[in-house]
Scaffold this active site. Sequence first.
Site, PDB file in Angstrom:
ATOM      1  CE  LYS A  27      -7.263  -4.968  -2.242  1.00 19.59           C
ATOM      2  NZ  LYS A  27      -7.526  -3.811  -1.322  1.00 19.59           N
ATOM      3  CB  SER A  62      -0.547   0.118   1.406  1.00 20.20           C
ATOM      4  OG  SER A  62      -1.700   1.528   1.181  1.00 20.20           O
ATOM      5  CG  HIS A  93     -10.963  -1.106   1.554  1.00 15.83           C
ATOM      6  ND1 HIS A  93     -10.759  -0.523   0.221  1.00 15.83           N
ATOM      7  CD2 HIS A  93     -10.307  -1.031   2.597  1.00 15.83           C
ATOM      8  CE1 HIS A  93      -9.606   0.157   0.859  1.00 15.83           C
ATOM      9  NE2 HIS A  93      -9.240  -0.310   1.826  1.00 15.83           N
ATOM     10  CE1 TYR A 128      -6.855   3.641  -1.160  1.00 10.42           C
ATOM     11  CE2 TYR A 128      -5.375   3.336   0.213  1.00 10.42           C
ATOM     12  CZ  TYR A 128      -6.572   2.951   0.251  1.00 10.42           C
ATOM     13  OH  TYR A 128      -7.163   1.679   0.184  1.00 10.42           O
ATOM     14  CB  THR A 168      -8.006   0.574  -4.455  1.00 12.02           C
ATOM     15  OG1 THR A 168      -6.676  -0.549  -4.075  1.00 12.02           O
ATOM     16  CG2 THR A 168      -9.030   0.214  -3.289  1.00 12.02           C
TER      17      THR A 168
HETATM   18  C1  LIG Z   1      -6.275  -2.349   8.054  1.00 16.39           C
HETATM   19  C2  LIG Z   1      -6.703  -2.100   6.872  1.00 16.39           C
HETATM   20  C3  LIG Z   1      -6.022  -1.531   6.079  1.00 16.39           C
HETATM   21  C4  LIG Z   1      -6.183  -1.718   4.507  1.00 16.39           C
HETATM   22  N1  LIG Z   1      -5.338  -0.697   4.005  1.00 16.39           N
HETATM   23  C5  LIG Z   1      -5.870  -0.687   2.848  1.00 16.39           C
HETATM   24  C6  LIG Z   1      -5.614   0.223   1.894  1.00 16.39           C
HETATM   25  O1  LIG Z   1      -3.908   1.037   1.862  1.00 16.39           O
HETATM   26  N2  LIG Z   1      -5.362   0.103   0.353  1.00 16.39           N
HETATM   27  C7  LIG Z   1      -6.197  -0.902  -0.035  1.00 16.39           C
HETATM   28  O2  LIG Z   1      -5.679  -1.097  -1.185  1.00 16.39           O
HETATM   29  N3  LIG Z   1      -6.748  -2.471   0.854  1.00 16.39           N
HETATM   30  C8  LIG Z   1      -6.571  -2.173   1.952  1.00 16.39           C
HETATM   31  N4  LIG Z   1      -7.253  -2.492   2.645  1.00 16.39           N
HETATM   32  C9  LIG Z   1      -8.630  -3.730   2.515  1.00 16.39           C
HETATM   33  C10 LIG Z   1      -7.621  -4.973   2.041  1.00 16.39           C
HETATM   34  O3  LIG Z   1      -6.400  -4.843   0.876  1.00 16.39           O
HETATM   35  C11 LIG Z   1      -8.079  -5.742   1.822  1.00 16.39           C
HETATM   36  O4  LIG Z   1      -9.178  -5.408   0.312  1.00 16.39           O
HETATM   37  C12 LIG Z   1      -8.984  -6.719   2.991  1.00 16.39           C
HETATM   38  O5  LIG Z   1      -8.042  -6.626   4.211  1.00 16.39           O
HETATM   39  C13 LIG Z   1      -9.893  -8.056   2.309  1.00 16.39           C
HETATM   40  O6  LIG Z   1     -10.708  -8.308   3.329  1.00 16.39           O
HETATM   41  P1  LIG Z   1      -9.718  -9.428   5.147  1.00 16.39           P
HETATM   42  O7  LIG Z   1      -9.552  -8.260   5.358  1.00 16.39           O
HETATM   43  O8  LIG Z   1     -11.589  -9.870   5.594  1.00 16.39           O
HETATM   44  O9  LIG Z   1      -8.843 -10.527   4.504  1.00 16.39           O
HETATM   45  C14 LIG Z   1      -7.294  -2.567   4.504  1.00 16.39           C
HETATM   46  C15 LIG Z   1      -7.457  -3.159   5.091  1.00 16.39           C
HETATM   47  C16 LIG Z   1      -7.271  -3.687   6.285  1.00 16.39           C
HETATM   48  C17 LIG Z   1      -8.012  -4.139   7.119  1.00 16.39           C
END
Ligand SMILES: Cc1cc2nc3c(=O)[nH]c(=O)nc-3n(C[C@H](O)[C@H](O)[C@H](O)COP(=O)(O)O)c2cc1C
Length: 369
Positions: A221, A107, A245, A130, A156
């Site tokens: 994504k 990220s 997400h 982002y 994303t």
């Molecule tokens: C703490 C946290 C931070 C995240 N930060 C980003 C991010 O910076 N960019 C992004 O595309 N998705 C982000 N996500 C989403 C994850 O990439 C992913 O899509 C998501 O965690 C999938 O669901 P799960 O946690 O149930 O496996 C984040 C998720 C979490 C839990």
Amino acid sequence: MSNFSTLTEMAALARKKLNKGDWDYLIGAADTETSLRRNRAGLDSWAFLPRILTDVSNVEYSTELLDQRLRIPVILPPIGSIQAFTDAGAIDVARAAAEFGTLQILSSSCSPDFESVAMEVQGPRIYQLYLTGDEGWMDSQIDRAIKSGYRGFCLTADTQVYSRRERDIVKGYLPQQAREAIEANGGQTMSDQGALNYQSTMTWETVRHIKGKFDIPLMVKGVMSPVDARQCVEAGVDVIYVSNHGGRQLDHSIACIDALPDVVKAVDGRRPVLVDGGFMRGADVVKALCLGATAVGVGRFEALAVAAGGYEGLVRALQILEREVAITMALLGAATLGDLNPELLQRQEGATGHQYLSAFPLLDENYFT
Ligand SMILES: Cc1cc2nc3c(=O)[nH]c(=O)nc-3n(C[C@H](O)[C@H](O)[C@H](O)COP(=O)(O)O)c2cc1C
């Protein structure tokens, strides 16, 4: 430290080590957290219909994505502020990905930044950006990612604006990186606001621009609709990534596992399809593979594992996940990924309470404390 032998212990250890602010930031989601619960409920509502008497003495489950070998069909999604869960932050995830044999999507909102991680750890990686600047700024970021050896670029698309996450709001919680940015900004509230504005200007034109200008595979994504999936293919997007997400953006969305079949149908084998959202166990991963996913992203799993034991914890967790995948495939009568298909699944009532930690029912009984 990777002294756990089950994924339930991994989750319990993470909960013990994290303070309440960081824990809630990790497991929380938008508004009523319905999208989050629906992700798990969707997964729980698919049950296996196994086949018997096939030779499963040698189960094969490794695969490829963007010419990179994946030891199991699992990738590590971008986690902003991953440094809230492990001191080395994105470096721990990079080291674990390289050692285990999978792809990290890094990220843009975590530390160390993408160039430092690339200098520190060898290995194939994808950069998720982002937008916090205009097109010229975005282009320079993509240029720098290519120069740093990134093998793919991820947009994303489900974060046009930042959602309301009540667990964080009520505590006034900000992940460490956001706090530091505010301090660096003389105490003023974030460049975040600007960042979110640029994110909300992203369109199909952004996709066409990147595809026209850069020779790097592009992943989008946040695809949930088959209409968008088809449009991604037509726009030349290289990887379609089904995601809500982890329920952290739009509340009351359908479960990602339920969005998957229609997206797979729309893509029709022309591109790899990834999916994430609630995946925690080997059986969860195998369900997505049955429904046509190329690989599965494990977001909170990744963060729980590094919180439990740093990079070694993540390697250990992936090894356990690998065993679970192998055992599930064998017991399904599937010796290869090609043997997995939708006929091995049926819809059933979910067997456990539909909450995020329903993958770890023994936690509720304080079994491990
Ligand atoms: C703490 C946290 C931070 C995240 N930060 C980003 C991010 O910076 N960019 C992004 O595309 N998705 C982000 N996500 C989403 C994850 O990439 C992913 O899509 C998501 O965690 C999938 O669901 P799960 O946690 O149930 O496996 C984040 C998720 C979490 C839990």
